[in-house]
Design a protein around this motif. Structure first.
Motif, short mmCIF file in Angstrom:
data_model
loop_
_atom_site.label_atom_id
_atom_site.label_comp_id
_atom_site.label_asym_id
_atom_site.label_seq_id
_atom_site.Cartn_x
_atom_site.Cartn_y
_atom_site.Cartn_z
N ASP A 170 4.42 2.03 14.90
CA ASP A 170 2.86 1.67 14.59
C ASP A 170 1.54 2.18 15.68
OD1 ASP A 170 1.41 0.72 12.13
OD2 ASP A 170 1.48 -1.19 11.98
N ASP A 171 0.36 2.32 14.86
CA ASP A 171 -0.60 2.60 15.30
C ASP A 171 -0.30 3.37 17.01
OD1 ASP A 171 -1.20 0.15 14.13
OD2 ASP A 171 -1.19 -0.99 15.42
N ASN A 198 6.07 -5.05 8.88
CA ASN A 198 5.00 -5.70 10.01
C ASN A 198 6.51 -5.86 11.54
OD1 ASN A 198 2.73 -3.49 10.45
ND2 ASN A 198 2.88 -4.08 8.40
N GLN A 242 -5.38 4.77 12.61
CA GLN A 242 -6.37 5.30 11.75
C GLN A 242 -7.52 5.79 12.65
OE1 GLN A 242 -6.71 2.19 9.06
NE2 GLN A 242 -7.87 0.77 10.09
N PRO A 276 -3.95 -1.73 -0.57
CA PRO A 276 -3.40 -2.54 -0.43
C PRO A 276 -3.66 -3.37 -1.76
CG PRO A 276 -4.01 -2.71 1.49
CD PRO A 276 -4.65 -2.04 1.12
N PRO A 336 -4.70 -10.74 7.91
CA PRO A 336 -3.76 -11.35 9.07
C PRO A 336 -4.97 -11.45 9.77
CG PRO A 336 -2.66 -9.14 8.44
CD PRO A 336 -4.25 -9.20 7.19
N GLU A 345 -8.73 8.15 4.00
CA GLU A 345 -9.97 7.70 3.54
C GLU A 345 -10.51 8.59 2.50
OE1 GLU A 345 -12.83 5.47 5.33
OE2 GLU A 345 -11.03 3.49 5.69
N GLU A 349 3.76 -0.07 2.44
CA GLU A 349 4.01 -0.56 3.57
C GLU A 349 3.24 -2.30 3.01
OE1 GLU A 349 0.51 0.35 7.06
OE2 GLU A 349 1.66 -2.06 7.89
N GLY A 405 -3.80 5.68 2.96
CA GLY A 405 -5.19 4.66 3.06
C GLY A 405 -5.93 5.04 1.50
N TYR A 406 -7.36 4.13 2.15
CA TYR A 406 -7.83 4.02 0.42
C TYR A 406 -8.05 5.33 -0.14
CZ TYR A 406 -9.13 0.16 3.27
OH TYR A 406 -9.35 -1.12 4.12
N ASP A 436 6.22 -14.89 9.34
CA ASP A 436 6.60 -13.29 8.67
C ASP A 436 7.83 -13.83 7.88
OD1 ASP A 436 4.91 -11.95 10.19
OD2 ASP A 436 5.65 -12.00 12.41
N LEU A 458 0.47 -8.23 4.43
CA LEU A 458 1.03 -10.12 4.72
C LEU A 458 -0.64 -10.41 4.23
CD1 LEU A 458 1.95 -12.59 5.66
CD2 LEU A 458 1.20 -13.13 7.65
N ARG A 459 -0.54 -11.25 3.04
CA ARG A 459 -1.75 -11.65 2.69
C ARG A 459 -1.79 -13.54 2.28
NH1 ARG A 459 -3.28 -7.74 4.27
NH2 ARG A 459 -5.31 -6.36 3.74
N GLN A 492 0.75 -1.30 0.33
CA GLN A 492 -0.19 -0.05 0.15
C GLN A 492 1.01 1.16 0.08
OE1 GLN A 492 -2.20 0.82 3.63
NE2 GLN A 492 -3.92 1.36 1.97
P1 C2E Z 1 -1.91 -2.25 10.01
O1 C2E Z 1 -0.14 -2.61 10.41
O2 C2E Z 1 -1.79 -1.34 11.66
O3 C2E Z 1 -1.48 -2.42 9.24
C1 C2E Z 1 -2.93 -1.12 8.58
C2 C2E Z 1 -4.25 -1.46 8.18
O4 C2E Z 1 -4.91 -0.99 7.77
C3 C2E Z 1 -3.89 -2.97 6.81
O5 C2E Z 1 -4.64 -3.79 7.29
C4 C2E Z 1 -4.04 -2.02 5.74
O6 C2E Z 1 -5.32 -2.88 4.98
C5 C2E Z 1 -5.69 -0.99 6.03
N1 C2E Z 1 -5.95 -0.11 5.78
C6 C2E Z 1 -5.38 0.80 5.18
N2 C2E Z 1 -5.90 1.69 4.44
C7 C2E Z 1 -6.92 2.06 5.18
C8 C2E Z 1 -8.09 2.42 5.37
O7 C2E Z 1 -8.16 4.36 3.94
N3 C2E Z 1 -9.40 2.56 6.03
C9 C2E Z 1 -9.19 1.15 6.31
N4 C2E Z 1 -10.56 0.72 7.19
N5 C2E Z 1 -8.35 0.61 6.71
C10 C2E Z 1 -7.25 0.78 5.71
P2 C2E Z 1 -4.68 -5.25 6.85
O8 C2E Z 1 -3.59 -5.60 5.81
O9 C2E Z 1 -6.05 -5.90 7.48
O10 C2E Z 1 -3.23 -5.48 8.47
C11 C2E Z 1 -4.10 -5.74 9.41
C12 C2E Z 1 -3.14 -5.56 10.46
O11 C2E Z 1 -2.54 -7.20 10.48
C13 C2E Z 1 -1.57 -4.72 10.72
O12 C2E Z 1 -2.63 -3.27 11.12
C14 C2E Z 1 -1.15 -5.06 11.38
O13 C2E Z 1 -0.44 -5.37 12.30
C15 C2E Z 1 -1.18 -6.63 10.89
N6 C2E Z 1 0.02 -7.77 9.74
C16 C2E Z 1 0.20 -6.71 8.37
N7 C2E Z 1 0.92 -7.76 7.63
C17 C2E Z 1 2.03 -8.47 8.43
C18 C2E Z 1 3.51 -9.17 8.56
O14 C2E Z 1 3.45 -9.35 7.77
N8 C2E Z 1 3.72 -9.98 10.15
C19 C2E Z 1 2.94 -9.43 10.81
N9 C2E Z 1 3.06 -10.19 12.33
N10 C2E Z 1 1.52 -8.42 10.86
C20 C2E Z 1 1.14 -8.14 9.97
#
Ligand code: C2E
Ligand code: CA
Ligand code: CA
Ligand code: CA
Length: 264
Positions: A175-176, A113, A199, A261, A73, A237, A58, A255-256, A90, A61-62, A44
């Motif tokens: 992050d966050d 991440n 977010q 992503p 995730p 968004e 960024e 963001g979107y 990871d 993971l899928r 993304q």
């Molecule tokens: P995160 O690191 O806070 O990642 C941001 C999440 O927000 C991502 O969800 C992304 O798709 C989503 N997002 C981005 N832009 C927007 C937007 O405009 N609106 C909304 N509503 N959502 C948006 P995703 O991809 O489902 O990932 C969720 C969490 O999973 C991530 O939160 C991160 O903590 C974890 N994660 C992702 N990739 C990995 C990885 O490779 N390894 C590990 N251990 N954790 C991961």
């Protein structure tokens, strides 16, 4: 009434068993997916708010599941963490991301991440640097995204690890930001390049929670400004959110509005 109570507890047992079976299935599935290497990074864009220029991506993971399609995730990270399998996932993920990064001339950096537990493992830094070296990738193009928990859990150790990584060119993003301890006093002690504003605050802008969100975003931006740390707003968004953030002095966003992503 007694019979009814027994029914209810039997139903409860059944539900517990079904849930336990589902989780075991998921764990077995996850093990198989690791052997089949069924994981893939989506990317993304992260942009500069003033002109929309892409400054990095960024990696998210899928899991390409044979039956259920592409899983985020949230659908498997709980089981992955409980079983300890997430670390294997990871490393597969990081290797792919670094391979893609090495072979691409996409602009800017790529961030990965890192979960707090994973950041605690002894050989994390060494393994990451080894991956970069074997792929012939420039460490200066990689960023790690960690949370406050990862920093505060064992602060001296986290400081050592971040310093080692920074020496080799790998910078860290927090992050966050705003959802954790935010004990603030620790912030200036760690080599953090940028804060990612969670977010929930960004999406609060223009909503029922506008006043609170605005106050929090302002406070975070002021703090980051004082410490000389960059700021990235997550979950942007709408154009209205972008405009407010830009006006408040936030430098970067994701963001979107800019892009979902997507595969490399
Ligand atoms: P995160 O690191 O806070 O990642 C941001 C999440 O927000 C991502 O969800 C992304 O798709 C989503 N997002 C981005 N832009 C927007 C937007 O405009 N609106 C909304 N509503 N959502 C948006 P995703 O991809 O489902 O990932 C969720 C969490 O999973 C991530 O939160 C991160 O903590 C974890 N994660 C992702 N990739 C990995 C990885 O490779 N390894 C590990 N251990 N954790 C991961
Ligand atoms: Ca992240
Ligand atoms: Ca985040
Ligand atoms: Ca998150």
């Amino acid at each position: 009434a007694k019979a009814c109570g027994r029914d209810r507890s039997e139903r409860f047992d059944e539900a517990m068993r079904a849930e336990a079976t589902r989780l075991l299935d998921l764990e077995a599935d996850l093990r198989r997916a690791i052997l089949q290497d069924a994981f893939e990074p989506f990317f993304q864009p992260i942009v500069r708010l003033t002109d929309g220029a892409v400054i990095g991506h960024e990696a998210l993971l899928r899991w390409r599941h044979e039956l259920h399609g592409i899983l985020p995730p949230a659908d498997f990270i709980g089981v992955g963490e409980d079983s300890g399998l997430i670390e294997q996932v990871d490393w597969l993920m990081y290797r792919k991301v670094i391979g893609i990064m090495a072979g691409s001339n996409a602009p800017g950096y790529v961030s990965i991440n890192v979960s707090p537990r994973h950041f605690r493992s002894d050989d994390f830094v060494e393994r990451l640097l080894f991956l970069l070296e074997s792929a012939g990738a420039d460490p200066g193009r990689l960023r790690i995204e960690i949370t406050e928990v990862a920093l505060l859990d064992d602060a001296p150790r986290a400081l050592r690890m971040l310093s080692q990584l920074r020496e080799r060119g790998v910078l860290a993003l927090l992050d966050d930001f705003g959802t954790g301890f935010s004990a603030l006093s620790y912030l200036h002690r760690f080599p953090i390049q940028a804060l990612k504003i969670d977010q929930s605050f960004v999406q609060g802008l223009g909503s029922d929670l506008h006043a609170e969100s605005l106050a929090l975003v302002r406070a975070i931006l002021a703090l980051a400004g004082t410490l000389g740390i960059d700021t990235i707003a997550e979950g942007v968004e709408t154009q209205a959110q972008r405009d407010m953030l830009d006006e408040l002095g936030c430098q970067y966003g994701q963001g979107y509005l800019y892009g979902r992503p997507a595969p490399a």
